[in-house]
Design a protein around this motif. Structure first.
Motif, short mmCIF file in Angstrom:
data_model
loop_
_atom_site.label_atom_id
_atom_site.label_comp_id
_atom_site.label_asym_id
_atom_site.label_seq_id
_atom_site.Cartn_x
_atom_site.Cartn_y
_atom_site.Cartn_z
N GLY A 20 -3.73 78.43 -69.41
CA GLY A 20 -3.24 79.16 -70.67
C GLY A 20 -2.01 79.77 -70.29
N GLY A 21 -1.38 80.23 -69.32
CA GLY A 21 -0.25 80.68 -69.15
C GLY A 21 0.83 79.73 -69.04
N CYS A 22 0.66 78.47 -68.81
CA CYS A 22 1.54 77.37 -68.87
C CYS A 22 1.58 77.15 -70.30
CB CYS A 22 1.17 76.06 -68.01
SG CYS A 22 1.16 76.35 -66.44
N ALA A 23 0.84 77.19 -71.12
CA ALA A 23 0.98 76.92 -72.52
C ALA A 23 1.58 77.94 -73.13
CB ALA A 23 -0.49 76.62 -73.02
N ILE A 24 1.24 79.20 -72.88
CA ILE A 24 1.91 80.34 -73.53
C ILE A 24 3.41 80.18 -73.11
CG2 ILE A 24 2.17 82.73 -73.21
CD1 ILE A 24 -0.96 82.53 -72.81
N GLY A 25 3.74 80.09 -71.87
CA GLY A 25 5.12 80.19 -71.51
C GLY A 25 6.13 79.15 -72.14
N LYS A 26 5.24 77.87 -72.19
CA LYS A 26 6.13 76.84 -72.90
C LYS A 26 6.25 77.13 -74.46
CE LYS A 26 5.82 71.71 -73.70
NZ LYS A 26 4.97 70.46 -73.41
N ALA A 27 5.60 77.92 -75.00
CA ALA A 27 5.64 77.98 -76.50
C ALA A 27 6.61 78.97 -76.72
CB ALA A 27 4.30 78.76 -76.99
N SER A 28 6.97 80.04 -75.86
CA SER A 28 8.26 80.84 -75.75
C SER A 28 9.35 80.28 -75.27
CB SER A 28 7.76 82.06 -75.16
OG SER A 28 6.62 82.72 -75.87
N GLY A 29 9.43 79.03 -74.64
CA GLY A 29 10.52 78.45 -74.37
C GLY A 29 10.71 78.87 -72.75
N TYR A 30 9.64 78.98 -71.95
CA TYR A 30 9.71 79.29 -70.59
C TYR A 30 8.70 78.52 -69.81
CZ TYR A 30 12.44 83.35 -72.29
OH TYR A 30 13.41 84.18 -73.20
N GLU A 31 9.38 77.47 -69.09
CA GLU A 31 8.43 76.69 -68.43
C GLU A 31 7.91 77.04 -67.22
OE1 GLU A 31 7.50 73.50 -69.57
OE2 GLU A 31 8.91 72.93 -71.06
N SER A 32 8.75 77.87 -66.30
CA SER A 32 8.12 78.31 -65.05
C SER A 32 7.65 79.61 -65.13
CB SER A 32 9.43 78.27 -63.93
OG SER A 32 9.99 77.25 -63.91
#
Length: 698
Positions: A271-283
């Motif tokens: 879930g954290g990976c999906a959240i970060g990606k949605a905000s433009g932050y992969e790592s």
């Protein structure tokens, strides 16, 4: 397509509903530890009613559970019998001869004190297969029948079968399975050639025994959950999260329950990976803080790291199954603060859990917890918990802190409350450092995703301690694990030991195993209802340099297995080894130990819709102004005037200066003094950290 994800935690059960028309809804109810399926099914019904759909209309029911993990940690699994090769009765007792305390002559070895299989239930039979898979001694089938009858008379509820080198040739274990089914119908059977078909003797034995240890209870739980769900109207199968970060069917979970170890915590990382990606932050670094524990995960470039198979432990036991790099510490909203016998101020790992819960819940709890500390500091207001559905009592929180901590330390309640928060935050900071800095990652290259009901209460401070540049608080932080379930693919992975090297590669063997495993995983996922056209095959290798004792997992090249394939595989290992240890040895042959093939059934992930745009002014969401307790540069208690905002009324572009509190149904977010937060286009709160931690208005 209507889907629902349910993650069961120690204190709350979290649910998220998603419809392909864009509808997203969340729900949170207290867990029912005596039978987690009760809260699970009840929550599904309540959430379906809230969004106006019938339970029968749900197409997918996705589930993360800690049932298997809790059984292992609490040492309350089933009585297990073991049938093994003559001469190998005590493998589980001897283990690797490692001792938790190197210089202590008086210590309990956990795997001996809490045995997975008692010695009287470890039975041997005559048989022998060598490392090449050749039968040296035929199986004594009469001896097997005799030992099964002994185990039946002893009342075991599960039987583990572990023969030497069964990973190369499972014929003897399969014969034992047939005999057990004849002699003891209904008993749970665990074969090492099915559970962990790869070399490493003790780890294979331990994993197979663990599968049997948790098998009857987990299979009973899963079966009961499926039956209860169907009685309530759910049509589709229940799919469960595995420790490797994929979903499997309930049937496969019943057969291999050991794959559910760490089920729930991996969902939070996904879930954290999906959240970060949605905000433009992969790592991202994920901090998922619930009622009893904090789960920490690190995903560089948004990709899960897998633990080394010699590090995949659950409690005191080795479990040689793929596990994503997520670790758990005993630090949560229910962690109890106390003064130990030596006068030391401690917090956790003991937790108040869901029952009786923190003192402020007014459910009978009298010991102070970290939740009580934050109530006493004014961060959690009396009428704001679960949007007012659950009232907290400040007086009870203060009384518990005063009686059990402040009075014993001779300090004020304010000092004690701040101490409770800082002690627990320090434990989380150290855990994140262990899994980032000490593994070659710089936290300054990551974003900290705050998850769980309590994650957004701690993240602002932990980010400052680690110099993480930003904190991402998702729209529904308390439901992040449930969101992870809705962002996960169906995955089945199987390994095989090939044991060859780049210096003299047995390419025919590698190719044959890849073909065999590929056919096996495709057959399994198609049997689960997927079309072969929807399945992607992923291949990987466990490699090491000749002479090393540990492997690293690396991607396996595509294409035919030939000399070029071997060269590309070796180069892939050189690169991974260099990234991991800052060293590569191009002149050393690469040892290919295991090959792995995974079938991945891609599913539609939950897209995050953009929220209504607004200007920088967040006053439209302002609901109150209050006094809260933080600390000054000398770490002394200090009151700050603090704005309180309603998360549901925030708009994209709103800017909030700390200190501030943002309240919502499933969590509360703290923006520290001197920090600034911005609401991004998908509604996530991005908190920019600052060295000036006490710049707020006082």
């Amino acid at each position: 397509m209507k889907r629902i994800g349910v993650d069961v935690g120690g204190t709350f059960t979290d649910l998220m509903y998603w419809d392909e028309d864009g509808t997203i809804a969340v729900h949170k109810i207290p867990s029912t530890p005596q039978d987690p399926s009760v809260a699970t099914v009840a929550g599904v019904g309540e959430l379906a009613e809230r969004v106006g759909v019938s339970v029968e209309a749900l197409d997918q029911f996705l589930h993360g559970t800690t049932v298997a993990t809790n059984i292992v940690l609490e040492h309350n699994g089933s009585d297990v019998g073991l049938i093994t090769t003559e001469g190998f009765r005590d493998i589980l007792h001897i283990a690797r001869k490692k001792r938790p305390l190197n210089y202590s002559s008086y210590q309990d070895l956990p795997w001996q004190k809490w045995q997975l299989v008692r010695r009287r239930n470890r039975r041997v039979v005559r048989e022998r297969i060598n490392a090449a898979g050749e039968i040296l001694t035929p199986l004594d089938e009469d001896g097997v029948r005799e030992q099964v009858r002994v185990l039946k008379a002893n009342g075991v509820r599960a039987i583990a079968v572990c023969f030497l080198h069964a990973y190369r040739n499972p014929v003897h274990e399969q014969a034992v399975k047939r005999i057990v089914e004849e002699e003891y119908p209904g008993v749970f059977i665990s074969l090492s050639s099915e559970v962990a078909p790869q070399y490493r003797e003790y780890e294979r034995f331990s994993t197979t025994a663990l599968n049997a240890f948790v098998g009857p209870k987990v299979s009973g739980y899963v079966t009961n959950l499926v039956d209860t769900a169907r009685e309530s109207g759910v049509r589709g199968d229940v799919r469960l999260m595995t420790s490797a970060g994929g979903l499997i069917t309930s049937r496969r979970a019943v057969e291999h329950p050991v794959s559910l170890l760490t089920s729930g915590v991996v969902a939070g990382l996904l879930g954290g990976c999906a959240i970060g990606k949605a905000s433009g932050y992969e790592s991202v670094i994920t901090l998922d803080v619930g009622g009893t524990s904090a789960d920490i995960g690190v995903a560089a470039d948004g990709k899960l790291r897998m633990k080394h198979l010699l590090d995949t432990r659950i409690g005191d036991y080795h479990a040689m199954v793929p596990m994503a790099e997520v670790d758990t510490i005993g630090a949560g909203g229910g962690s109890i603060a106390f003064i130990d016998e030596g006068g030391m101020f401690r917090v956790g790992p003991r937790s108040a859990g869901a029952v009786p819960g923190p003192a402020c819940y007014a459910r009978g709890g009298t010991e102070p917890t970290s939740t009580d500390a934050m109530v006493a500091m004014g961060w959690l207001r009396e009428d704001s918990f679960l949007s007012g559905a659950m009232r907290v009592e400040t007086d009870l929180a203060i009384k518990a802190i005063e009686e059990h901590v402040a009075a014993k330390l001779g300090t004020s309640v304010q000092h004690a409350a701040i101490g409770i928060f800082q002690i627990l935050a320090h434990a989380m900071t150290e855990a994140i450092s262990l899994h980032s800095v000490r593994k070659g990652y710089d936290p300054r290259d990551f974003s900290l995703v705050a998850e769980g009901g309590a994650g957004p209460l701690y993240a602002w401070h932990i980010a400052q301690q680690l110099n993480v540049p930003r904190v991402i608080v998702p729209a529904h932080p308390g439901i992040a694990s449930a969101m992870g379930l809705l962002s996960t693919d169906i995955r089945v992975e199987v390994p095989a030991t090939v044991w060859t090297s780049s210096a003299d590669p047995d390419t025919d063997r590698i190719a044959a195993e890849i073909d065999r495993l590929s056919a096996q995983v495709v057959e399994q996922v198609t049997a689960d209802g997927l079309s072969p056209d929807d399945v992607v095959i992923e291949r990987s290798l466990d490699c090491r340099y000749i002479g090393q004792g540990y492997e690293l997992r690396v991607p396996a090249p595509d294409g035919p297995v030939d000399a070029d394939w071997v060269a590309r595989a070796a180069e892939s290992f050189h690169q991974v080894h260099e990234r991991t240890y800052l060293q590569r040895f191009d002149d050393k042959p690469v040892h290919f130990v295991n090959v792995r093939v995974a079938a991945v059934g891609k599913v539609g992930h939950v897209p995050l819709a953009e929220v209504e745009a607004g200007g920088p002014d967040p006053s439209g969401a302002l609901k109150a102004t209050t006094q809260t307790l933080f600390w000054d540069e000398g770490n002394q208690p200090a009151e700050f005037t603090t704005n309180v905002y309603d998360r549901d009324r925030l708009k994209a572009g709103n800017v909030i200066d700390g200190p501030a509190i943002v309240e919502q149904f499933d969590s509360t977010t703290i923006i520290g003094p001197g920090q600034r937060a911005t609401v991004d286009r998908v509604g996530h709160i991005i908190i920019e950290t600052s060295d000036n931690s006490q710049g707020g208005q006082r």
